[in-house]
Write an enzyme that holds these catalytic residues in place. Structure first.
Site, short mmCIF file in Angstrom:
data_model
loop_
_atom_site.label_atom_id
_atom_site.label_comp_id
_atom_site.label_asym_id
_atom_site.label_seq_id
_atom_site.Cartn_x
_atom_site.Cartn_y
_atom_site.Cartn_z
N ARG A 262 -13.21 13.78 2.40
CA ARG A 262 -12.95 12.65 2.92
C ARG A 262 -12.10 11.67 2.12
NH1 ARG A 262 -13.49 7.59 0.65
NH2 ARG A 262 -15.30 8.19 -0.48
N ASP A 263 -12.31 11.31 0.86
CA ASP A 263 -11.07 10.53 0.26
C ASP A 263 -9.96 11.56 -0.32
OD1 ASP A 263 -9.79 9.23 -1.91
OD2 ASP A 263 -11.48 8.25 -2.71
N HIS B 188 -16.72 5.67 -9.37
CA HIS B 188 -15.75 6.70 -8.67
C HIS B 188 -14.50 6.13 -9.13
CE1 HIS B 188 -13.91 7.92 -4.49
NE2 HIS B 188 -13.10 7.01 -5.08
N HIS C 82 -10.30 6.95 -9.76
CA HIS C 82 -8.91 7.77 -9.61
C HIS C 82 -8.29 7.85 -10.92
CE1 HIS C 82 -8.75 7.76 -4.96
NE2 HIS C 82 -9.91 7.00 -5.23
N CYS D 193 -6.16 5.80 -1.44
CA CYS D 193 -6.32 4.82 -0.39
C CYS D 193 -5.14 4.26 0.25
CB CYS D 193 -7.14 3.72 -0.72
SG CYS D 193 -7.41 2.21 0.51
N ASN E 174 -7.84 11.01 -6.96
CA ASN E 174 -9.33 11.08 -7.57
C ASN E 174 -9.02 11.81 -8.88
OD1 ASN E 174 -11.31 10.07 -5.55
ND2 ASN E 174 -9.70 11.02 -4.36
#
Lengths: 307, 307
Positions: free
Chosen positions: A12-13, A208, A210, A241, A250
């Site tokens: 996903r990310d 979460h 990065h 993002c 990440n």
């Protein structure tokens, strides 16, 4: 038996900033390889509008694949709105990842809605989830919780207000996301404490990070010390993002697992299998930079609790 | 006023694995640029035999340069033996960095001497230092304190024995070096505690981490929590030990300064000037990989205590 829960967010990310659309068959192989690692949770895809985001046009198929290949993990997906939630639920998603940015500017850039409007949408998604015979887990993520490349510092008060709004609307968990990599260990400790007092000690908090400034694992350590035991990470350190200028990857799941296991904390994840999964990714995306220290250096002679 | 002391080891440890001999004039420019950053200490070079290590043939000249360009920092150099110490003292070195490995195999590979023989040499260097009108600071470094790529795990007991031997021979400070990047935050806490009880609370302890597995800054955080306030780091994340297979770069000074300042800890180092110093290095060594997240990402909108 795990001491720390890691949610793999690569599919996903990790793919959000990847321009090259990864073939569905490759994503499936990657997800199958990830299923062999022992994760308790995966963010398998994103139910964003397929016209605007061709990378995620195969979202339903990937949720089905992730459900089919393992009964051991909870299969999640990002859902930007009610329509996305509907699609995710139909596909069999067990976790819906909804977001309300802490920064007004990021909220407008990312969703074209104010934080208040976005919180209403999360409320609607919670209602949809609760109508299901087996309600999916609703995760209320807060992007830019540790700062915003559009606004700079984000006030702790704003993050707490968003967290309260999410809690009030019935999310099952709060995720504090360092979308652009501005967090530092002191801020992590302070924000976790503030949010915990805002939403109460019963609400699970997930972090979460990065690794933009290289502080990702130090931030995890600060989070652990603040009592958090649930973290997102992406295989190969992929991610970012598209609506947050300067955002980079990440924290790499490989490196996170390595650190935790070296510290004697059980993640339940087989690092050799994980490195094999990263190779699928690396082969499929030759133009992307794979950022994983463990992959590059190889496992040392001394690894893990038993070593 | 500093909360944390950072010793820049780029011109010494940073160049150890660099095959291309950097011209003396470039090293001087680099050291001059580093002098503008505000460091309290620099490891300017290494007094290893110039025949075997042409990179360090200009050691005396560099110590003189570092002394001449700033009176604000302590100028140090690695000295492998009495001959090296003599040369370093003549050149004006204010800090002598001597070593005794915690791992027998690394000691043999690196110095061709056992740990006991090497400890005798350190004793001789301390005696030489004390004969000077203004005695240089003697730093007793312990390579492979957190593990060894030749031996694997290194027993805490062995590290403590080496630390005691160094303390007995009169060093002014003990340095625990993670030569190959095996340290993790739990081990850092545990080893600092063990060594501190072995050598007593009055002996200063310094930590030296390599970022092989990406855990460098998390290890610094663990060190800070264990009460250590003195760390080595190398500009651009350069470095490694030629006699430790798999060893990679030091933690990048830029990233370390960024983390500490973001946490509200004063390092006394101007990060903009430091990034300028790294550019000299990057231009001079185009084949080397410069590993600094801060350099790559640029400073964020939010930086430092005042932000």
């Amino acid at each position: 038996m795990r001491d720390v829960q890691i949610c793999e967010v690569g599919p996903r990310d990790g793919l959000q900033l990847v321009r090259q659309v990864m073939p569905t068959q490759t994503k499936r192989e990657w997800i199958e390889a990830l299923a062999r690692c022992g994760f308790g949770e995966i963010d398998a895809t994103s139910f964003v509008p397929p016209q605007a985001f061709p990378q995620f046009a195969d979202a339903a198929e990937l949720v089905q694949t992730a459900r089919a290949v393992s009964a051991q993990w909870r299969v999640g997906a990002l859902v930007p709105n009610a329509k996305g939630a509907e699609r995710a639920i139909s596909a069999g998603a067990q976790m819906l990842y909804c977001i309300v940015s802490a920064s007004h500017s990021h909220s407008m850039a990312n969703t074209r809605r104010t934080r208040e409007e976005q919180a209403e949408i999360v409320g609607a998604i919670v209602a949809q989830a609760k109508q299901q015979a087996k309600a999916p887990h609703v995760m209320g993520g807060i992007p830019t919780a540790f700062g915003c490349s559009l606004e700079g510092r984000v006030a702790e008060r704003d993050v707490c207000q968003v967290a309260e709004a999410l809690a009030r609307r019935g999310v099952d968990e709060i995720g504090l996301a360092d979308t652009v990599g501005y967090a530092d260990p002191r801020l992590v400790r302070s924000l976790v404490k503030a949010v915990r007092s805002a939403v109460g000690p019963e609400m699970p908090i997930r972090l979460h990070f990065h690794d933009t400034m290289g502080l990702g694992l130090a931030n995890v350590l600060a989070g652990l010390e603040a009592g958090v035991t649930s973290f997102d990470a992406a295989c190969g350190g992929l991610g970012g993002c598209p609506f947050a200028p300067g955002a980079s990857g990440n924290i790499a799941t490989e490196d996170l697992v390595f650190m935790l296991e070296q510290m004697g904390l059980r993640t339940g994840i087989d690092l050799e299998h994980l490195l094999a999964a990263t190779e699928i990714l690396a082969a499929a995306l030759p133009e992307e930079r794979i950022r994983s220290h463990v992959r590059e250096a190889g496992l040392p002679k001394v690894y893990g609790v038993a070593a």
